[in-house]
Scaffold this motif. Structure first.
Motif, PDB file in Angstrom:
ATOM      1  N   GLU A 205      11.502  -4.918 -10.669  1.00  0.00           N
ATOM      2  CA  GLU A 205      11.813  -3.666 -10.744  1.00  0.00           C
ATOM      3  C   GLU A 205      11.696  -2.525  -9.599  1.00  0.00           C
ATOM      4  OE1 GLU A 205      12.749  -2.708 -13.664  1.00  0.00           O
ATOM      5  OE2 GLU A 205      12.047  -4.565 -14.734  1.00  0.00           O
ATOM      6  N   GLY A 206      10.811  -3.032  -8.615  1.00  0.00           N
ATOM      7  CA  GLY A 206      11.029  -2.449  -7.475  1.00  0.00           C
ATOM      8  C   GLY A 206      10.030  -0.985  -7.470  1.00  0.00           C
ATOM      9  N   GLY A 207       9.611  -0.767  -6.413  1.00  0.00           N
ATOM     10  CA  GLY A 207       8.692   0.771  -6.141  1.00  0.00           C
ATOM     11  C   GLY A 207       7.211   0.376  -6.247  1.00  0.00           C
ATOM     12  N   ALA A 208       6.990  -0.851  -6.136  1.00  0.00           N
ATOM     13  CA  ALA A 208       5.339  -1.340  -5.963  1.00  0.00           C
ATOM     14  C   ALA A 208       4.881  -0.753  -4.843  1.00  0.00           C
ATOM     15  CB  ALA A 208       5.377  -2.794  -6.218  1.00  0.00           C
ATOM     16  N   VAL A 209       5.495  -0.902  -3.580  1.00  0.00           N
ATOM     17  CA  VAL A 209       4.756  -0.622  -2.203  1.00  0.00           C
ATOM     18  C   VAL A 209       4.383   0.955  -2.431  1.00  0.00           C
ATOM     19  CG1 VAL A 209       5.005  -0.698  -0.007  1.00  0.00           C
ATOM     20  CG2 VAL A 209       5.958  -2.569  -1.205  1.00  0.00           C
ATOM     21  N   GLU A 210       5.445   1.591  -2.825  1.00  0.00           N
ATOM     22  CA  GLU A 210       5.240   2.765  -2.898  1.00  0.00           C
ATOM     23  C   GLU A 210       4.258   3.458  -4.073  1.00  0.00           C
ATOM     24  OE1 GLU A 210       8.101   1.433  -3.262  1.00  0.00           O
ATOM     25  OE2 GLU A 210       9.352   2.125  -1.457  1.00  0.00           O
ATOM     26  N   ALA A 211       3.913   2.865  -5.222  1.00  0.00           N
ATOM     27  CA  ALA A 211       2.944   3.009  -6.077  1.00  0.00           C
ATOM     28  C   ALA A 211       1.457   2.743  -5.403  1.00  0.00           C
ATOM     29  CB  ALA A 211       3.077   2.370  -7.425  1.00  0.00           C
ATOM     30  N   ALA A 212       1.218   1.516  -4.735  1.00  0.00           N
ATOM     31  CA  ALA A 212       0.151   1.190  -4.209  1.00  0.00           C
ATOM     32  C   ALA A 212      -0.062   2.127  -2.959  1.00  0.00           C
ATOM     33  CB  ALA A 212       0.355  -0.082  -3.401  1.00  0.00           C
ATOM     34  N   LYS A 213       1.009   2.743  -2.258  1.00  0.00           N
ATOM     35  CA  LYS A 213       0.609   3.871  -1.093  1.00  0.00           C
ATOM     36  C   LYS A 213       0.107   5.119  -1.750  1.00  0.00           C
ATOM     37  CE  LYS A 213       2.743   5.975   2.756  1.00  0.00           C
ATOM     38  NZ  LYS A 213       3.912   6.323   3.492  1.00  0.00           N
ATOM     39  N   ALA A 214       0.610   5.479  -3.169  1.00  0.00           N
ATOM     40  CA  ALA A 214       0.339   6.492  -3.913  1.00  0.00           C
ATOM     41  C   ALA A 214      -1.282   6.361  -4.353  1.00  0.00           C
ATOM     42  CB  ALA A 214       1.235   6.921  -4.980  1.00  0.00           C
ATOM     43  N   ALA A 215      -1.565   5.171  -4.767  1.00  0.00           N
ATOM     44  CA  ALA A 215      -2.991   4.934  -5.201  1.00  0.00           C
ATOM     45  C   ALA A 215      -3.959   5.019  -3.846  1.00  0.00           C
ATOM     46  CB  ALA A 215      -2.942   3.631  -5.857  1.00  0.00           C
ATOM     47  N   ALA A 216      -3.426   4.576  -2.982  1.00  0.00           N
ATOM     48  CA  ALA A 216      -4.434   4.609  -1.619  1.00  0.00           C
ATOM     49  C   ALA A 216      -4.658   6.174  -1.257  1.00  0.00           C
ATOM     50  CB  ALA A 216      -3.909   3.920  -0.580  1.00  0.00           C
ATOM     51  N   GLU A 217      -3.822   7.004  -1.472  1.00  0.00           N
ATOM     52  CA  GLU A 217      -3.900   8.413  -1.198  1.00  0.00           C
ATOM     53  C   GLU A 217      -4.681   9.079  -1.915  1.00  0.00           C
ATOM     54  OE1 GLU A 217      -0.007   9.917  -1.246  1.00  0.00           O
ATOM     55  OE2 GLU A 217       0.824   8.984   0.687  1.00  0.00           O
ATOM     56  N   LYS A 218      -4.860   8.616  -3.234  1.00  0.00           N
ATOM     57  CA  LYS A 218      -5.876   8.995  -4.202  1.00  0.00           C
ATOM     58  C   LYS A 218      -7.191   8.497  -4.013  1.00  0.00           C
ATOM     59  CE  LYS A 218      -2.372  10.631  -7.696  1.00  0.00           C
ATOM     60  NZ  LYS A 218      -2.043  10.316  -9.098  1.00  0.00           N
ATOM     61  N   GLY A 219      -7.547   7.692  -3.129  1.00  0.00           N
ATOM     62  CA  GLY A 219      -8.871   7.045  -3.096  1.00  0.00           C
ATOM     63  C   GLY A 219      -8.859   5.706  -3.567  1.00  0.00           C
ATOM     64  N   TYR A 220      -7.909   5.127  -4.281  1.00  0.00           N
ATOM     65  CA  TYR A 220      -8.066   3.942  -5.008  1.00  0.00           C
ATOM     66  C   TYR A 220      -7.705   2.934  -4.045  1.00  0.00           C
ATOM     67  CZ  TYR A 220      -7.715   7.194  -9.032  1.00  0.00           C
ATOM     68  OH  TYR A 220      -8.075   8.216  -9.890  1.00  0.00           O
ATOM     69  N   VAL A 221      -8.390   1.641  -4.084  1.00  0.00           N
ATOM     70  CA  VAL A 221      -8.033   0.474  -3.197  1.00  0.00           C
ATOM     71  C   VAL A 221      -7.421  -0.500  -3.973  1.00  0.00           C
ATOM     72  CG1 VAL A 221      -8.941  -1.292  -1.805  1.00  0.00           C
ATOM     73  CG2 VAL A 221     -10.001   1.061  -1.654  1.00  0.00           C
TER      74      VAL A 221
END
Length: 584
Positions: A205-221
């Motif tokens: 589907e795509g967009g997985a790397v961007e979603a992981a980056k957004a999670a890291a910005e919110k403090g989720y590892v």
């Protein structure tokens, strides 16, 4: 404190007869001593009656009175040793996103990618004590399989029911899984929060790397565990020995996209772990989780109160034995036997009797220790022994259900939870009728809610969502503040709604198929009738034509016969020739 107050209240109701008993004994004694003084001096009367003792009857009475007092304590059921307490624990929150696409059925990692992943999650749950865990399954879509909870039994049950059939649309949408995981955490701040994605990395589907980056910005590892081999493996089919094929008839080979997994982990400020047939990836992941900040969480623990009547019962037994050993009159034959020695002998028998009798609480404790060590078979044996000692032991019955649940004995576990509910509801009625405190009644209801909760988890795992919702509703009636049960009930209601929609669609499709089949039968009958109507004139015509042909053939045959007769007559009219040969 309220539990102690209830014990004192029950004790006062039973010991209230003790002052009456003392009064009944003292007043006749005072009158008797007054009457004896009328006959003479007490010292002179004592010499005249040397075998009569004035001390022994009094001692026997006070022994009996004391035994009665301790009997009242036994009947009041003293309970202490355990209590309700609030424990502060430190833990993290973890959401596990598990890929359940068909490619996870490949067996390049034994026994298969999906089975290996489930085993990793099971071991991870066993390592958790004060943490919270949630599970998400994803393929072409993603949905919450287990809301974040500290109920590790529920986590194990939901884990066992995971399969590719849970997600209707196939594919691998890692982005949807990460987005859903970010929305599934609690609003608690200061606690470490980790997302663990277990996948073969075939992101369609795509967009997985961007979603992981957004999670890291919110403090989720975001940690990623890559399952599978880069060389690839065919996907097993529905039949043994067969493999899935594409539309052109070629065998589908699935390969683990290690580069994609590494990119997602790097964007999520986490680590990538390659999963092989060893447990190296599990250990490395556990080390990374231990580095996360742990937050203090208050948890209320409810345990059974220990019955402490045994000590007082032994005291009653000793007092009554001493009372029986003392006679009211002096016996010369017993002068050499010291009362002190007799007491020592009785006290020596107490440990022997105590060691001979093992209570249900001891077996429950042994079962709990075995359960904590994951020795569920041994825990089951101890809980069964506890139930043999006390069939109404709620703790033994409930814990036995948990032991069965960890052994994947769903039916046996459900039976124990049902028995627990029955015992707890009976106890509730007894508490209400005896005027128990609100705190005692609340504790009893919360234990009942725990049994209903586990029962609902089992029904939900077996896809019996109607019963699961009913069990969760009963749990919330007993404990409305249980948010985990509320989350599970909402999830079960959504699953029930989908199930009912699917059944309705199947019924509609079945009804439509029946109508189509009936219409087809009616059309076939109509066509048959039309064909018959069309064939009747043709048959009649064929019959008419056949009659004409027959008449023509008959006329032709008669004409031929007439011609033959005419030729015969013509030959008979010719003169016969003379015979030339001589007849010797």
């Amino acid at each position: 404190m309220e539990h102690t107050d209830m014990f004192i209240f029950r004790l006062i109701k039973k010991v209230i007869l003790l002052p009456v008993m003392v009064a009944v004994y003292l007043f006749p004694g005072i009158r008797r001593r007054r009457n004896l003084k009328l006959y003479g001096e007490p010292e002179l009367l004592a010499r005249l009656m040397p075998e009569v003792s004035g001390f022994r009857p009094s001692l026997k009475f006070w022994l009996t009175a004391t035994a009665f007092a301790f009997s009242c304590i036994v009947l009041a059921r003293p309970q202490f040793g355990t209590k309700q307490e609030t424990v502060t624990r430190s833990g993290i929150e973890t959401i596990i996103a598990l890929d359940v696409s068909n490619s996870m059925l490949a067996d390049d990692v034994a026994p298969s990618r999906l089975a290996k992943s489930k085993r990793i999650i099971s071991n991870l749950v066993d390592q958790m004590k004060d943490d919270k865990i949630g599970m998400i399954v994803f393929a072409g879509d993603a949905f919450v399989q287990l809301p974040i909870t500290s109920d590790f039994i529920s986590a194990k049950v939901f884990l066992s029911s995971i399969s590719p059939q849970l997600v209707a649309r196939q594919g691998t949408d890692i982005k949807a899984a990460i987005d859903l995981a970010m929305r599934s955490f609690t609003p608690n701040e200061g606690v470490g929060k980790a997302i663990i994605v277990i996948t073969d990395g075939e992101n369609h589907e795509g967009g997985a790397v961007e979603a992981a980056k957004a999670a890291a910005e919110k403090g989720y590892v975001v940690h990623v565990m890559g399952v599978g081999s880069t060389s690839g493996s065919p996907i097993p089919g529905e039949r043994n020995g067969e493999f899935r094929k594409d539309k052109d008839g070629n065998v589908i080979v699935t390969r683990m996209n290690e580069q994609m997994c590494q990119e997602i982990a790097q964007a999520g400020s986490g680590s990538y772990f390659y999963v092989d047939n060893s447990n190296a990836a599990e250990k490395a992941l556990q080390k990374e989780l231990d580095k996360l900040a742990k937050s203090d969480v208050e948890t209320t623990i409810f345990t059974e109160f220990d019955e402490q009547f045994r000590v007082f019962a032994w005291i009653v037994l000793i007092l009554l034995a001493i009372d029986l050993a003392i006679s009211e009159s002096r016996n010369p034959r017993l002068r050499n036997i010291s009362l002190f020695k007799m007491i020592l002998v009785l006290l020596a028998l107490v440990p022997v009797g105590a060691s001979a009798q093992r209570t249900d609480r001891e077996f429950v404790r042994k079962g709990n220790h075995a359960f904590a060590d994951s020795s569920y078979v041994k825990a089951e044996e101890n809980y069964l022994r506890a139930i043999d000692q006390n069939s109404s032991s709620v703790e033994a019955t409930y814990n036995l259900g948990n032991a069965y649940l960890h052994q994947q004995k769903a039916q046996e576990a459900a039976e124990q939870y049902q028995k627990t509910i029955t015992l707890q509801e009976l106890k509730q009625r007894e508490l209400i009728s005896s005027g128990a405190s609100e705190k005692e009644l609340k504790e009893c209801k919360e234990k009942t809610a725990m049994a209903y909760h586990n029962l609902g988890v089992m029904f939900q795992a077996s896809e019996d969502y109607q019963k699961a919702v009913s069990a969760y509703q009963q749990a919330l009636r007993n404990n409305p503040a249980d948010q985990e049960t509320r989350y599970n009930m909402i999830l079960a209601m959504e699953q029930l709604k989908k199930q009912q929609q699917q059944e309705q669609e199947q019924d509609q499709n079945g009804q439509q198929d029946k109508e189509d089949q009936q219409q087809e039968q009616d059309q076939n009958q109509q066509n048959d009738q039309q064909q018959e109507q069309q064939q009747q004139p043709q048959q009649q015509q064929n019959q008419d034509m056949s009659k004409e042909n027959a008449e023509q053939l008959l006329k032709a045959a008669m004409q031929d016969e007439q011609d033959v007769q005419e030729r015969v007559q013509q030959k008979m009219q010719v003169q016969p020739k003379k015979k030339l040969d001589k007849d010797w």
